[in-house]
Motif scaffolding. Sequence first.
Motif, PDB file in Angstrom:
ATOM      1  N   ARG A 166       0.823  -1.211   0.000  1.00  0.00           N
ATOM      2  CA  ARG A 166       0.000   0.000   0.000  1.00  0.00           C
ATOM      3  C   ARG A 166       0.859   1.263   0.000  1.00  0.00           C
ATOM      4  NH1 ARG A 166      -5.638   0.025   2.463  1.00  0.00           N
ATOM      5  NH2 ARG A 166      -6.470  -2.063   2.084  1.00  0.00           N
ATOM      6  N   LEU A 167       1.943   1.252   0.762  1.00  0.00           N
ATOM      7  CA  LEU A 167       2.820   2.426   0.814  1.00  0.00           C
ATOM      8  C   LEU A 167       3.469   2.681  -0.539  1.00  0.00           C
ATOM      9  CD1 LEU A 167       4.563   1.973   4.287  1.00  0.00           C
ATOM     10  CD2 LEU A 167       2.736   3.563   3.692  1.00  0.00           C
ATOM     11  N   LEU A 168       3.917   1.620  -1.215  1.00  0.00           N
ATOM     12  CA  LEU A 168       4.525   1.786  -2.533  1.00  0.00           C
ATOM     13  C   LEU A 168       3.515   2.295  -3.546  1.00  0.00           C
ATOM     14  CD1 LEU A 168       6.807  -1.390  -2.738  1.00  0.00           C
ATOM     15  CD2 LEU A 168       7.533   0.988  -2.489  1.00  0.00           C
ATOM     16  N   ALA A 169       2.279   1.826  -3.445  1.00  0.00           N
ATOM     17  CA  ALA A 169       1.258   2.262  -4.386  1.00  0.00           C
ATOM     18  C   ALA A 169       0.852   3.711  -4.155  1.00  0.00           C
ATOM     19  CB  ALA A 169       0.035   1.351  -4.288  1.00  0.00           C
ATOM     20  N   LYS A 170       0.839   4.139  -2.901  1.00  0.00           N
ATOM     21  CA  LYS A 170       0.352   5.490  -2.589  1.00  0.00           C
ATOM     22  C   LYS A 170       1.471   6.524  -2.580  1.00  0.00           C
ATOM     23  CE  LYS A 170      -2.530   8.035   0.717  1.00  0.00           C
ATOM     24  NZ  LYS A 170      -3.486   8.429  -0.340  1.00  0.00           N
ATOM     25  N   PHE A 171       2.630   6.189  -2.006  1.00  0.00           N
ATOM     26  CA  PHE A 171       3.706   7.171  -1.838  1.00  0.00           C
ATOM     27  C   PHE A 171       4.906   6.903  -2.749  1.00  0.00           C
ATOM     28  CE2 PHE A 171       1.402   6.950   2.191  1.00  0.00           C
ATOM     29  CZ  PHE A 171       1.088   8.283   2.408  1.00  0.00           C
ATOM     30  N   GLY A 172       4.990   5.725  -3.308  1.00  0.00           N
ATOM     31  CA  GLY A 172       6.101   5.414  -4.196  1.00  0.00           C
ATOM     32  C   GLY A 172       7.409   5.111  -3.504  1.00  0.00           C
ATOM     33  N   GLU A 173       7.397   5.037  -2.180  1.00  0.00           N
ATOM     34  CA  GLU A 173       8.617   4.756  -1.427  1.00  0.00           C
ATOM     35  C   GLU A 173       8.253   4.202  -0.059  1.00  0.00           C
ATOM     36  OE1 GLU A 173      10.848   8.172  -0.358  1.00  0.00           O
ATOM     37  OE2 GLU A 173       9.116   9.294   0.373  1.00  0.00           O
ATOM     38  N   VAL A 174       9.230   3.535   0.511  1.00  0.00           N
ATOM     39  CA  VAL A 174       9.083   3.023   1.872  1.00  0.00           C
ATOM     40  C   VAL A 174      10.350   3.413   2.629  1.00  0.00           C
ATOM     41  CG1 VAL A 174       8.744   1.005   3.326  1.00  0.00           C
ATOM     42  CG2 VAL A 174       7.682   1.093   1.065  1.00  0.00           C
ATOM     43  N   PRO A 175      10.314   4.472   3.414  1.00  0.00           N
ATOM     44  CA  PRO A 175      11.526   4.916   4.120  1.00  0.00           C
ATOM     45  C   PRO A 175      12.041   3.853   5.075  1.00  0.00           C
ATOM     46  CG  PRO A 175       9.839   6.627   4.158  1.00  0.00           C
ATOM     47  CD  PRO A 175       9.182   5.390   3.644  1.00  0.00           C
ATOM     48  N   ARG A 176      13.319   3.930   5.310  1.00  0.00           N
ATOM     49  CA  ARG A 176      13.945   2.984   6.228  1.00  0.00           C
ATOM     50  C   ARG A 176      13.408   3.185   7.646  1.00  0.00           C
ATOM     51  NH1 ARG A 176      20.528   2.396   7.042  1.00  0.00           N
ATOM     52  NH2 ARG A 176      20.457   0.585   8.438  1.00  0.00           N
ATOM     53  N   GLY A 177      13.119   2.084   8.309  1.00  0.00           N
ATOM     54  CA  GLY A 177      12.595   2.144   9.665  1.00  0.00           C
ATOM     55  C   GLY A 177      11.089   2.063   9.742  1.00  0.00           C
ATOM     56  N   THR A 178      10.405   2.105   8.587  1.00  0.00           N
ATOM     57  CA  THR A 178       8.942   2.068   8.606  1.00  0.00           C
ATOM     58  C   THR A 178       8.430   0.711   9.081  1.00  0.00           C
ATOM     59  OG1 THR A 178       8.956   3.620   6.748  1.00  0.00           O
ATOM     60  CG2 THR A 178       6.881   2.533   7.240  1.00  0.00           C
ATOM     61  N   MET A 179       9.102  -0.368   8.697  1.00  0.00           N
ATOM     62  CA  MET A 179       8.667  -1.699   9.117  1.00  0.00           C
ATOM     63  C   MET A 179       8.703  -1.828  10.640  1.00  0.00           C
ATOM     64  SD  MET A 179      10.228  -5.478   8.250  1.00  0.00           S
ATOM     65  CE  MET A 179      11.670  -5.222   9.295  1.00  0.00           C
ATOM     66  N   MET A 180       9.811  -1.425  11.252  1.00  0.00           N
ATOM     67  CA  MET A 180       9.910  -1.495  12.707  1.00  0.00           C
ATOM     68  C   MET A 180       8.881  -0.587  13.368  1.00  0.00           C
ATOM     69  SD  MET A 180      11.368  -3.031  15.165  1.00  0.00           S
ATOM     70  CE  MET A 180      12.680  -3.828  14.230  1.00  0.00           C
ATOM     71  N   TYR A 181       8.637   0.559  12.763  1.00  0.00           N
ATOM     72  CA  TYR A 181       7.645   1.493  13.297  1.00  0.00           C
ATOM     73  C   TYR A 181       6.259   0.850  13.331  1.00  0.00           C
ATOM     74  CZ  TYR A 181       4.903   5.824  13.693  1.00  0.00           C
ATOM     75  OH  TYR A 181       4.025   6.797  14.098  1.00  0.00           O
ATOM     76  N   ALA A 182       5.879   0.169  12.247  1.00  0.00           N
ATOM     77  CA  ALA A 182       4.559  -0.446  12.172  1.00  0.00           C
ATOM     78  C   ALA A 182       4.464  -1.678  13.069  1.00  0.00           C
ATOM     79  CB  ALA A 182       4.252  -0.818  10.725  1.00  0.00           C
ATOM     80  N   VAL A 183       5.491  -2.508  13.076  1.00  0.00           N
ATOM     81  CA  VAL A 183       5.449  -3.741  13.860  1.00  0.00           C
ATOM     82  C   VAL A 183       5.414  -3.432  15.354  1.00  0.00           C
ATOM     83  CG1 VAL A 183       6.733  -5.829  14.460  1.00  0.00           C
ATOM     84  CG2 VAL A 183       6.513  -5.147  12.066  1.00  0.00           C
ATOM     85  N   MET A 184       6.218  -2.465  15.794  1.00  0.00           N
ATOM     86  CA  MET A 184       6.214  -2.109  17.213  1.00  0.00           C
ATOM     87  C   MET A 184       4.853  -1.568  17.643  1.00  0.00           C
ATOM     88  SD  MET A 184       9.053  -2.970  18.514  1.00  0.00           S
ATOM     89  CE  MET A 184       8.926  -2.123  20.074  1.00  0.00           C
ATOM     90  N   ARG A 185       4.184  -0.856  16.761  1.00  0.00           N
ATOM     91  CA  ARG A 185       2.839  -0.363  17.092  1.00  0.00           C
ATOM     92  C   ARG A 185       1.849  -1.526  17.159  1.00  0.00           C
ATOM     93  NH1 ARG A 185       0.398   4.590  17.256  1.00  0.00           N
ATOM     94  NH2 ARG A 185      -1.831   4.667  16.825  1.00  0.00           N
ATOM     95  N   ALA A 186       2.019  -2.495  16.276  1.00  0.00           N
ATOM     96  CA  ALA A 186       1.111  -3.642  16.273  1.00  0.00           C
ATOM     97  C   ALA A 186       1.242  -4.473  17.539  1.00  0.00           C
ATOM     98  CB  ALA A 186       1.379  -4.506  15.038  1.00  0.00           C
ATOM     99  N   PHE A 187       2.401  -4.464  18.187  1.00  0.00           N
ATOM    100  CA  PHE A 187       2.617  -5.241  19.395  1.00  0.00           C
ATOM    101  C   PHE A 187       2.184  -4.489  20.655  1.00  0.00           C
ATOM    102  CE2 PHE A 187       4.845  -8.179  16.815  1.00  0.00           C
ATOM    103  CZ  PHE A 187       4.987  -9.346  17.542  1.00  0.00           C
ATOM    104  N   GLN A 188       1.692  -3.289  20.499  1.00  0.00           N
ATOM    105  CA  GLN A 188       1.198  -2.535  21.647  1.00  0.00           C
ATOM    106  C   GLN A 188      -0.303  -2.742  21.816  1.00  0.00           C
ATOM    107  OE1 GLN A 188       2.247   1.531  20.895  1.00  0.00           O
ATOM    108  NE2 GLN A 188       4.444   1.165  21.022  1.00  0.00           N
TER     109      GLN A 188
END
Length: 207
Positions: A166-188
């Motif tokens: 979804r990020l690639l389709a909407k923004f055309g990029e995935v900045p470094r650290g986004t995966m950890m940002y999303a996963v850490m939020r999912a574990f809260q």
Amino acid sequence: MFSRNKPDATPSSPDSTDAPDPVDAAAEIEKAGAPSGKGRPTPKRSVAEAANKRPLVPNDRKAATKAAREKSREQRNLEYRAMQTGDERHLPPRDKGPLKRYARDYVDARWNLGEFFLPVAFLFIVLNFIFMQNVTMSALVLMLLYAVVLITIADAFLLWRGLKKRLLAKFGEVPRGTMMYAVMRAFQIRRSRLPKPSSKKHGVWPE
């Protein structure tokens, strides 16, 4: 007859031209000591340069430290209120931007196994204490806990794969650290997430 007349060697007198004129000397002394037009003697260049310099460290270190501490505290209060209300202007740098907001909304819309991991892990720890004397049950509880951990990790992988598309389709990029940002939020736990979820319900997907 063949010799030249030598000039008479006369002793130098106070009126000789080589001696400084007392009047001129007095004028020089008066000029050096006389105040300038500002009412004070003209300072030397080194003195003027030293006066123009400003110290890099303030003289009152205690007051400067207190002011810096107060400013930092005010900034933290602004950021905390922004994470409660969703005010984009005062969010911390790691939470700012439409991409990070989209990632948060995607995680909050999804049912994540990670948000139940802490309560489930605590339950397994209690069960392990209960069956500590029973070797078979204790091993079974431990195996179940490992299974929950593996399933939760697999769910986090599926979360990231869907979010990345979804990020690639909407923004055309995935900045470094986004995966950890999303996963850490999912574990809260959902209620303890900061910034606060924009929607109170699951299933509200970002556009």
